[in-house]
Design a protein around this motif. Sequence first.
Motif, PDB file in Angstrom:
ATOM      1  N   SER A 196     -14.787 -27.038  23.228  1.00 24.12           N
ATOM      2  CA  SER A 196     -13.476 -26.519  22.627  1.00 24.12           C
ATOM      3  C   SER A 196     -14.004 -25.818  21.483  1.00 24.12           C
ATOM      4  CB  SER A 196     -12.225 -27.688  22.751  1.00 24.12           C
ATOM      5  OG  SER A 196     -12.101 -28.041  23.785  1.00 24.12           O
ATOM      6  N   VAL A 197     -14.666 -26.967  20.690  1.00 21.17           N
ATOM      7  CA  VAL A 197     -15.543 -26.957  19.121  1.00 21.17           C
ATOM      8  C   VAL A 197     -16.012 -25.433  19.483  1.00 21.17           C
ATOM      9  CG1 VAL A 197     -17.272 -26.902  17.333  1.00 21.17           C
ATOM     10  CG2 VAL A 197     -15.634 -29.127  18.474  1.00 21.17           C
ATOM     11  N   ASP A 251     -15.648 -23.060  21.332  1.00 22.35           N
ATOM     12  CA  ASP A 251     -14.317 -22.024  21.380  1.00 22.35           C
ATOM     13  C   ASP A 251     -13.992 -21.522  20.133  1.00 22.35           C
ATOM     14  OD1 ASP A 251     -15.618 -21.676  23.664  1.00 22.35           O
ATOM     15  OD2 ASP A 251     -13.287 -22.786  24.837  1.00 22.35           O
ATOM     16  N   GLN A 252     -13.152 -22.116  19.656  1.00 25.61           N
ATOM     17  CA  GLN A 252     -12.502 -21.803  18.276  1.00 25.61           C
ATOM     18  C   GLN A 252     -13.438 -21.458  17.529  1.00 25.61           C
ATOM     19  OE1 GLN A 252      -9.336 -24.776  17.256  1.00 25.61           O
ATOM     20  NE2 GLN A 252     -10.592 -24.961  15.072  1.00 25.61           N
ATOM     21  N   VAL A 253     -14.372 -22.009  17.500  1.00 25.20           N
ATOM     22  CA  VAL A 253     -15.206 -21.117  16.140  1.00 25.20           C
ATOM     23  C   VAL A 253     -15.675 -19.653  16.393  1.00 25.20           C
ATOM     24  CG1 VAL A 253     -17.749 -21.177  15.103  1.00 25.20           C
ATOM     25  CG2 VAL A 253     -16.069 -23.302  15.016  1.00 25.20           C
ATOM     26  N   LEU A 254     -15.892 -19.337  17.796  1.00 21.76           N
ATOM     27  CA  LEU A 254     -16.112 -18.332  18.595  1.00 21.76           C
ATOM     28  C   LEU A 254     -14.840 -17.161  17.829  1.00 21.76           C
ATOM     29  CD1 LEU A 254     -17.891 -15.565  19.747  1.00 21.76           C
ATOM     30  CD2 LEU A 254     -16.662 -17.469  22.187  1.00 21.76           C
ATOM     31  N   GLN A 255     -13.571 -17.965  18.625  1.00 21.87           N
ATOM     32  CA  GLN A 255     -12.558 -17.010  17.989  1.00 21.87           C
ATOM     33  C   GLN A 255     -12.228 -17.045  16.845  1.00 21.87           C
ATOM     34  OE1 GLN A 255      -9.519 -19.328  20.563  1.00 21.87           O
ATOM     35  NE2 GLN A 255     -10.165 -18.991  22.576  1.00 21.87           N
ATOM     36  N   LYS A 256     -12.465 -17.815  15.861  1.00 21.23           N
ATOM     37  CA  LYS A 256     -11.945 -17.848  14.405  1.00 21.23           C
ATOM     38  C   LYS A 256     -12.713 -16.975  13.628  1.00 21.23           C
ATOM     39  CE  LYS A 256      -7.760 -21.381  14.674  1.00 21.23           C
ATOM     40  NZ  LYS A 256      -7.349 -22.693  13.996  1.00 21.23           N
ATOM     41  N   GLU A 257     -14.022 -17.519  13.878  1.00 25.00           N
ATOM     42  CA  GLU A 257     -14.548 -17.142  12.906  1.00 25.00           C
ATOM     43  C   GLU A 257     -15.646 -15.804  13.840  1.00 25.00           C
ATOM     44  OE1 GLU A 257     -16.715 -20.285  10.931  1.00 25.00           O
ATOM     45  OE2 GLU A 257     -15.762 -21.832  11.966  1.00 25.00           O
ATOM     46  N   VAL A 261     -25.840 -25.399  12.245  1.00 26.17           N
ATOM     47  CA  VAL A 261     -25.221 -25.638  12.677  1.00 26.17           C
ATOM     48  C   VAL A 261     -24.759 -27.250  12.512  1.00 26.17           C
ATOM     49  CG1 VAL A 261     -25.398 -26.431  15.358  1.00 26.17           C
ATOM     50  CG2 VAL A 261     -26.855 -24.915  14.804  1.00 26.17           C
ATOM     51  N   SER A 262     -25.424 -27.822  12.443  1.00 28.89           N
ATOM     52  CA  SER A 262     -24.150 -29.177  12.155  1.00 28.89           C
ATOM     53  C   SER A 262     -23.535 -28.436  10.354  1.00 28.89           C
ATOM     54  CB  SER A 262     -25.611 -30.292  11.100  1.00 28.89           C
ATOM     55  OG  SER A 262     -26.828 -30.025  11.704  1.00 28.89           O
ATOM     56  N   ALA A 263     -23.739 -28.139   9.768  1.00 30.14           N
ATOM     57  CA  ALA A 263     -21.997 -27.747   9.062  1.00 30.14           C
ATOM     58  C   ALA A 263     -21.247 -27.243   9.464  1.00 30.14           C
ATOM     59  CB  ALA A 263     -23.351 -26.810   7.878  1.00 30.14           C
ATOM     60  N   ARG A 264     -21.074 -26.123  10.734  1.00 30.19           N
ATOM     61  CA  ARG A 264     -20.187 -25.957  11.369  1.00 30.19           C
ATOM     62  C   ARG A 264     -19.620 -26.500  12.402  1.00 30.19           C
ATOM     63  NH1 ARG A 264     -21.018 -20.037  10.632  1.00 30.19           N
ATOM     64  NH2 ARG A 264     -22.664 -19.071   9.702  1.00 30.19           N
ATOM     65  N   ILE A 265     -20.249 -27.492  11.946  1.00 27.93           N
ATOM     66  CA  ILE A 265     -19.451 -28.379  14.088  1.00 27.93           C
ATOM     67  C   ILE A 265     -19.055 -30.378  12.786  1.00 27.93           C
ATOM     68  CG2 ILE A 265     -20.160 -30.144  15.364  1.00 27.93           C
ATOM     69  CD1 ILE A 265     -22.212 -28.671  16.336  1.00 27.93           C
ATOM     70  N   PHE A 266     -19.573 -30.444  11.630  1.00 24.57           N
ATOM     71  CA  PHE A 266     -19.477 -32.037  10.688  1.00 24.57           C
ATOM     72  C   PHE A 266     -17.696 -31.640  10.934  1.00 24.57           C
ATOM     73  CE2 PHE A 266     -23.340 -33.569  11.377  1.00 24.57           C
ATOM     74  CZ  PHE A 266     -22.924 -34.974  11.735  1.00 24.57           C
ATOM     75  N   PRO A 267     -17.315 -30.459  10.473  1.00 24.77           N
ATOM     76  CA  PRO A 267     -16.285 -30.453   9.615  1.00 24.77           C
ATOM     77  C   PRO A 267     -14.590 -30.759  10.810  1.00 24.77           C
ATOM     78  CG  PRO A 267     -17.377 -28.194   8.765  1.00 24.77           C
ATOM     79  CD  PRO A 267     -18.068 -29.619   9.959  1.00 24.77           C
ATOM     80  N   TYR A 268     -15.062 -30.523  12.360  1.00 27.32           N
ATOM     81  CA  TYR A 268     -14.518 -30.622  12.848  1.00 27.32           C
ATOM     82  C   TYR A 268     -15.156 -32.315  13.689  1.00 27.32           C
ATOM     83  CZ  TYR A 268     -14.097 -26.028  13.983  1.00 27.32           C
ATOM     84  OH  TYR A 268     -13.659 -24.111  14.262  1.00 27.32           O
TER      85      TYR A 268
END
Length: 237
Positions: free
Chosen positions: A155-156, A158-164, A221-228
């Motif tokens: 889900s993370v 998919d959301q990053v792909l759609q929004k960013e 990669v970690s910096a993009r995942i950790f906010p979630y």
Amino acid sequence: QELFAVVPDYLEPVMWAFCISNFFMCAASIRMALLYRSNNVASRNAFIGVAGSSLFSAYFLVWAGPFAPEQMIAPLASQIGFGILCAWNMILILDTMIRASDLIDDRRDKRSQEENTSYGLEYFRYIFSAAWPLPVIVSTGYINAVLYDHGWLVSVFDQVLQKEDFGLGASVFYNNVGGSMAASYAAFFITLRDKMLISKRAEWIGIVAFSIPILIWTIDVSARIFPYVLGIVQLDQ
């Protein structure tokens, strides 16, 4: 950018071939460590630890990728898989850090002091190269097998792909290929140095050339995942 946004289907057999060859290579490395490095516990455990790091990257490559078998991503199977590999890496990486002085003494050139850098610099090199994967491995296992699950990670992605408009899932996939290769090449260059086929300088250049780019990529990669993970960014329902 669109080319790397998703992992194409034709890479599935390539992924399985890579993981199977990685498994046999790590098994051979562990066997050689047990047979030929049995007299030096620090060196033996370091090589087994490197094999564990490479295997973890190959495991997460499949688990987080688009071709993961249903049986592999089930909650209990995920907890067992991550648990075994995280424990393996935690024990052996910490062992390498504790025994770093023994490892350095064993690998310093007894014939030519010109090849040896300062003891402090070598200590930093070995500690850094051994230690930096540890927080990544432990946090990855904890996040994906304890806090959340495979569905949450997808889900993370998919959301990053759609929004960013960024292919985070593909980036994690390729990053794990690189991480597995970096660990394997580190063992390769160390072995070449042990056989006196390359200089100590060439050994460290080889290790750094593969590990530093992967470290930087892993941080991104970690910096993009950790906010979630931390709840700073919420997943859309």
